[in-house]
Scaffold this motif. Structure first.
Motif, PDB file in Angstrom:
ATOM      1  N   TYR A 145       0.832  -1.212   0.000  1.00 51.21           N
ATOM      2  CA  TYR A 145       0.000   0.000   0.000  1.00 51.21           C
ATOM      3  C   TYR A 145       0.861   1.255   0.000  1.00 51.21           C
ATOM      4  O   TYR A 145       0.578   2.228  -0.714  1.00 51.21           O
ATOM      5  N   ALA A 146       1.929   1.250   0.793  1.00 48.38           N
ATOM      6  CA  ALA A 146       2.829   2.402   0.824  1.00 48.38           C
ATOM      7  C   ALA A 146       3.480   2.611  -0.544  1.00 48.38           C
ATOM      8  O   ALA A 146       3.647   3.749  -0.992  1.00 48.38           O
ATOM      9  N   CYS A 147       3.827   1.520  -1.217  1.00 51.74           N
ATOM     10  CA  CYS A 147       4.421   1.631  -2.559  1.00 51.74           C
ATOM     11  C   CYS A 147       3.440   2.240  -3.552  1.00 51.74           C
ATOM     12  O   CYS A 147       3.814   3.036  -4.416  1.00 51.74           O
ATOM     13  N   LYS A 148       2.189   1.863  -3.411  1.00 54.26           N
ATOM     14  CA  LYS A 148       1.166   2.434  -4.293  1.00 54.26           C
ATOM     15  C   LYS A 148       0.996   3.931  -4.013  1.00 54.26           C
ATOM     16  O   LYS A 148       0.795   4.733  -4.930  1.00 54.26           O
ATOM     17  N   THR A 149       1.099   4.311  -2.739  1.00 49.71           N
ATOM     18  CA  THR A 149       1.066   5.727  -2.381  1.00 49.71           C
ATOM     19  C   THR A 149       2.234   6.464  -3.015  1.00 49.71           C
ATOM     20  O   THR A 149       2.079   7.566  -3.559  1.00 49.71           O
ATOM     21  N   LEU A 150       3.425   5.871  -2.959  1.00 47.81           N
ATOM     22  CA  LEU A 150       4.601   6.472  -3.591  1.00 47.81           C
ATOM     23  C   LEU A 150       4.399   6.626  -5.097  1.00 47.81           C
ATOM     24  O   LEU A 150       4.787   7.640  -5.689  1.00 47.81           O
ATOM     25  N   GLU A 151       3.803   5.620  -5.724  1.00 50.68           N
ATOM     26  CA  GLU A 151       3.531   5.687  -7.165  1.00 50.68           C
ATOM     27  C   GLU A 151       2.572   6.829  -7.480  1.00 50.68           C
ATOM     28  O   GLU A 151       2.796   7.604  -8.424  1.00 50.68           O
ATOM     29  N   THR A 152       1.518   6.948  -6.679  1.00 49.45           N
ATOM     30  CA  THR A 152       0.546   8.018  -6.898  1.00 49.45           C
ATOM     31  C   THR A 152       1.203   9.382  -6.719  1.00 49.45           C
ATOM     32  O   THR A 152       0.916  10.327  -7.468  1.00 49.45           O
ATOM     33  N   ARG A 153       2.101   9.495  -5.741  1.00 50.55           N
ATOM     34  CA  ARG A 153       2.792  10.771  -5.541  1.00 50.55           C
ATOM     35  C   ARG A 153       3.706  11.091  -6.722  1.00 50.55           C
ATOM     36  O   ARG A 153       3.824  12.252  -7.139  1.00 50.55           O
ATOM     37  N   SER A 154       4.351  10.074  -7.265  1.00 55.66           N
ATOM     38  CA  SER A 154       5.195  10.267  -8.438  1.00 55.66           C
ATOM     39  C   SER A 154       4.372  10.766  -9.622  1.00 55.66           C
ATOM     40  O   SER A 154       4.790  11.648 -10.378  1.00 55.66           O
ATOM     41  N   ILE A 155       3.178  10.194  -9.765  1.00 55.61           N
ATOM     42  CA  ILE A 155       2.269  10.628 -10.830  1.00 55.61           C
ATOM     43  C   ILE A 155       1.888  12.094 -10.631  1.00 55.61           C
ATOM     44  O   ILE A 155       1.848  12.885 -11.592  1.00 55.61           O
ATOM     45  N   TYR A 156       1.613  12.456  -9.388  1.00 55.14           N
ATOM     46  CA  TYR A 156       1.254  13.848  -9.092  1.00 55.14           C
ATOM     47  C   TYR A 156       2.348  14.804  -9.575  1.00 55.14           C
ATOM     48  O   TYR A 156       2.069  15.818 -10.237  1.00 55.14           O
ATOM     49  N   TYR A 157       3.599  14.495  -9.247  1.00 54.88           N
ATOM     50  CA  TYR A 157       4.688  15.389  -9.622  1.00 54.88           C
ATOM     51  C   TYR A 157       4.833  15.480 -11.142  1.00 54.88           C
ATOM     52  O   TYR A 157       5.082  16.564 -11.698  1.00 54.88           O
ATOM     53  N   TYR A 158       4.687  14.369 -11.829  1.00 56.52           N
ATOM     54  CA  TYR A 158       4.789  14.397 -13.293  1.00 56.52           C
ATOM     55  C   TYR A 158       3.684  15.266 -13.891  1.00 56.52           C
ATOM     56  O   TYR A 158       3.943  16.120 -14.761  1.00 56.52           O
ATOM     57  N   LEU A 159       2.452  15.052 -13.455  1.00 58.58           N
ATOM     58  CA  LEU A 159       1.323  15.809 -14.003  1.00 58.58           C
ATOM     59  C   LEU A 159       1.437  17.295 -13.659  1.00 58.58           C
ATOM     60  O   LEU A 159       1.074  18.151 -14.474  1.00 58.58           O
ATOM     61  N   LYS A 160       1.949  17.603 -12.489  1.00 57.52           N
ATOM     62  CA  LYS A 160       2.130  19.005 -12.109  1.00 57.52           C
ATOM     63  C   LYS A 160       3.153  19.671 -13.028  1.00 57.52           C
ATOM     64  O   LYS A 160       2.941  20.811 -13.477  1.00 57.52           O
ATOM     65  N   ARG A 161       4.249  18.968 -13.308  1.00 53.86           N
ATOM     66  CA  ARG A 161       5.272  19.527 -14.207  1.00 53.86           C
ATOM     67  C   ARG A 161       4.735  19.768 -15.611  1.00 53.86           C
ATOM     68  O   ARG A 161       5.201  20.662 -16.318  1.00 53.86           O
ATOM     69  N   ASN A 162       3.757  18.967 -15.995  1.00 59.06           N
ATOM     70  CA  ASN A 162       3.236  19.032 -17.363  1.00 59.06           C
ATOM     71  C   ASN A 162       1.847  19.679 -17.444  1.00 59.06           C
ATOM     72  O   ASN A 162       1.134  19.495 -18.441  1.00 59.06           O
ATOM     73  N   ASN A 163       1.483  20.445 -16.403  1.00 56.71           N
ATOM     74  CA  ASN A 163       0.212  21.181 -16.384  1.00 56.71           C
ATOM     75  C   ASN A 163      -0.986  20.297 -16.726  1.00 56.71           C
ATOM     76  O   ASN A 163      -1.857  20.672 -17.506  1.00 56.71           O
ATOM     77  N   ALA A 164      -1.002  19.107 -16.142  1.00 53.88           N
ATOM     78  CA  ALA A 164      -2.096  18.172 -16.436  1.00 53.88           C
ATOM     79  C   ALA A 164      -2.694  17.609 -15.149  1.00 53.88           C
ATOM     80  O   ALA A 164      -3.097  16.445 -15.087  1.00 53.88           O
TER      81      ALA A 164
END
Length: 420
Positions: free
Chosen positions: A33-52
């Motif tokens: 579950y913690a790994c999935k949280t880390l994955e979701t956070r990684s997605i957040y940073y990518y989408l933030k960088r790309n205005n999405a």
């Protein structure tokens, strides 16, 4: 600069280094579950960088939706991010048996770096074996717990990769485990493999966090480098814990906040602590269900605190509410969050068991705190999405390093490393 995240948990420590501009080599964590949280956070940073970030908001907003809808939105979320843009996350337990595989995967990552070098290693082994409460509850004082020796595995990473510096975080109980011999051995191991080290007890409240949370932070640096322990000015606050919670919608025992909106506009405190952005939405705001007896106890405890600022021992409750046979230990099992003070007491993983030690200060709501409220007390931003069931969310939050504290440590590391 980059970092390797060991015993990563939900990413509180790594969040600070990400904010300071460090790039992750990998996050290593055994809990799925913690790994999935880390994955979701990684997605957040990518989408933030790309205005999405609209993809992320769509996923967040399904928090209370049926599982099939949430999975559909997660699929859409993952499709919005190229696989090679996600931070590498290893869902694996660090042990003697798994080290060869872990080293192999890290080495494969390092091949693509200009100098094949890890700048910083961060992390702290699970602390239950060093916890004073854990030792008190275990008949052998946790002396047989194999987690006592996970620090040796941490040192194996130092030996192999020789980072410029490292951060090792743990509970104060690590100082007294085995009458202090464990901590002496830990320091000796770190020095033996080429590091100068310094250990201090730091408190989250000195970093602008509204929580009294003491932790041992060991900082080490290679003996060939000029480096020093972080010297961060103590930051006091003019706010109280209620200021941290007041904008969240009021709910009662067993009730979920079904919307995504806040009760009040954003505040300067929440902005300064990087907890809430103007476009954030509310998630993880669901109150546990409590028995009527517990609710009656909560009222007594909250009234006593709000009116007299007095903590009630279990044995001081009205006799009709006392049902436990243990009347000699853990008598503070029912405890209200001190909403009228500057700092809450420490959020720990035991909050996953029940909410009795973390009762909401608003007697009208009469409940224990939600995942989102616990996350705020730990300084996690509202856009941090915790994966898994509520129990897993509470464990992730209780075990974490507060991100705001981690960020200030990370910026100190950045300044020091830039000067090398």
């Amino acid at each position: 600069m980059n970092f390797l995240d060991l015993f990563a948990g939900a990413g509180g420590l790594s969040e600070g280094f990400l904010r300071a501009g460090f790039q992750p080599i990998a996050h290593i964590e055994r809990d799925a579950y913690a790994c999935k949280t880390l994955e979701t956070r990684s997605i957040y940073y990518y989408l933030k960088r790309n205005n999405a970030l609209h993809f992320y908001r769509n996923y967040q907003s399904t928090y209370n939706s049926p599982a099939i809808e949430r999975e559909q939105r997660r699929t859409e979320l993952l499709e919005a991010v190229p696989v090679n843009q996600l931070e590498p996350i290893m869902n694996i337990e660090i042990s003697e048996n798994t080290l060869p595989l872990i080293f192999q995967r890290i080495d494969e990552r390092l091949v693509h770096l200009p100098d094949n070098q890890i700048d910083v290693i961060i992390g702290g082994p699970p602390c239950q074996a060093y916890s004073l409460v854990g030792r008190a509850r275990d008949e052998n004082s946790m002396e047989d717990d194999p987690r006592n020796y996970l620090y040796k595995l941490y040192v194996r990473f130092l030996t192999r990769y020789q980072p410029k510096a490292f951060v090792f975080e743990n509970v104060p109980g690590i100082l007294t485990a085995f009458k202090g011999t464990l901590f002496k051995n830990l320091q000796a191991y770190m020095k033996r493999v080429g590091y100068n080290i310094e250990a201090r007890q730091l408190n989250a409240k000195d970093f602008g966090i509204l929580q009294n949370r003491k932790r041992i932070i060991i900082v080490g640096w290679r003996k060939d480098l000029e480096f020093r322990y972080p010297e961060i000015p103590v930051q006091d606050t003019d706010h109280i814990v209620n200021d941290l919670l007041i904008d969240l919608p009021p709910i009662s025992s067993g009730i979920a906040h079904r919307g995504i909106g806040y009760r009040l506009p954003n505040s300067l405190l929440l902005k300064n602590m990087k907890i809430r952005d103007d476009d954030d939405i509310v998630t993880h705001h669901i109150a546990r269900s409590h028995t009527q007896r517990d609710l009656d106890i909560y009222k007594v405890v909250v009234e006593k605190w709000n009116e007299e600022e007095m903590r009630i021992k279990y044995t001081d409750l009205p006799k009709k509410l006392i049902t436990h046979q243990n009347l000699t230990s853990f008598l503070d099992r029912f405890k209200v969050i001190a909403g009228n003070e500057k700092y809450s007491h420490t959020i720990v993983a035991h909050i996953s068991k029940d909410g009795h030690h973390y009762i909401h200060p608003d007697i009208k709501q009469n409940r224990s705190i939600t995942v989102r409220e616990a996350a705020r007390i730990q300084s996690f931003p509202d856009n941090y999405f915790f994966e898994g069931p509520r129990t897993a969310n509470f464990v992730q939050i209780g075990n974490a390093v507060p991100p705001l504290m981690a960020e200030k440590l990370a910026f100190w590391f950045k300044i020091q490393l830039d000067e090398l």
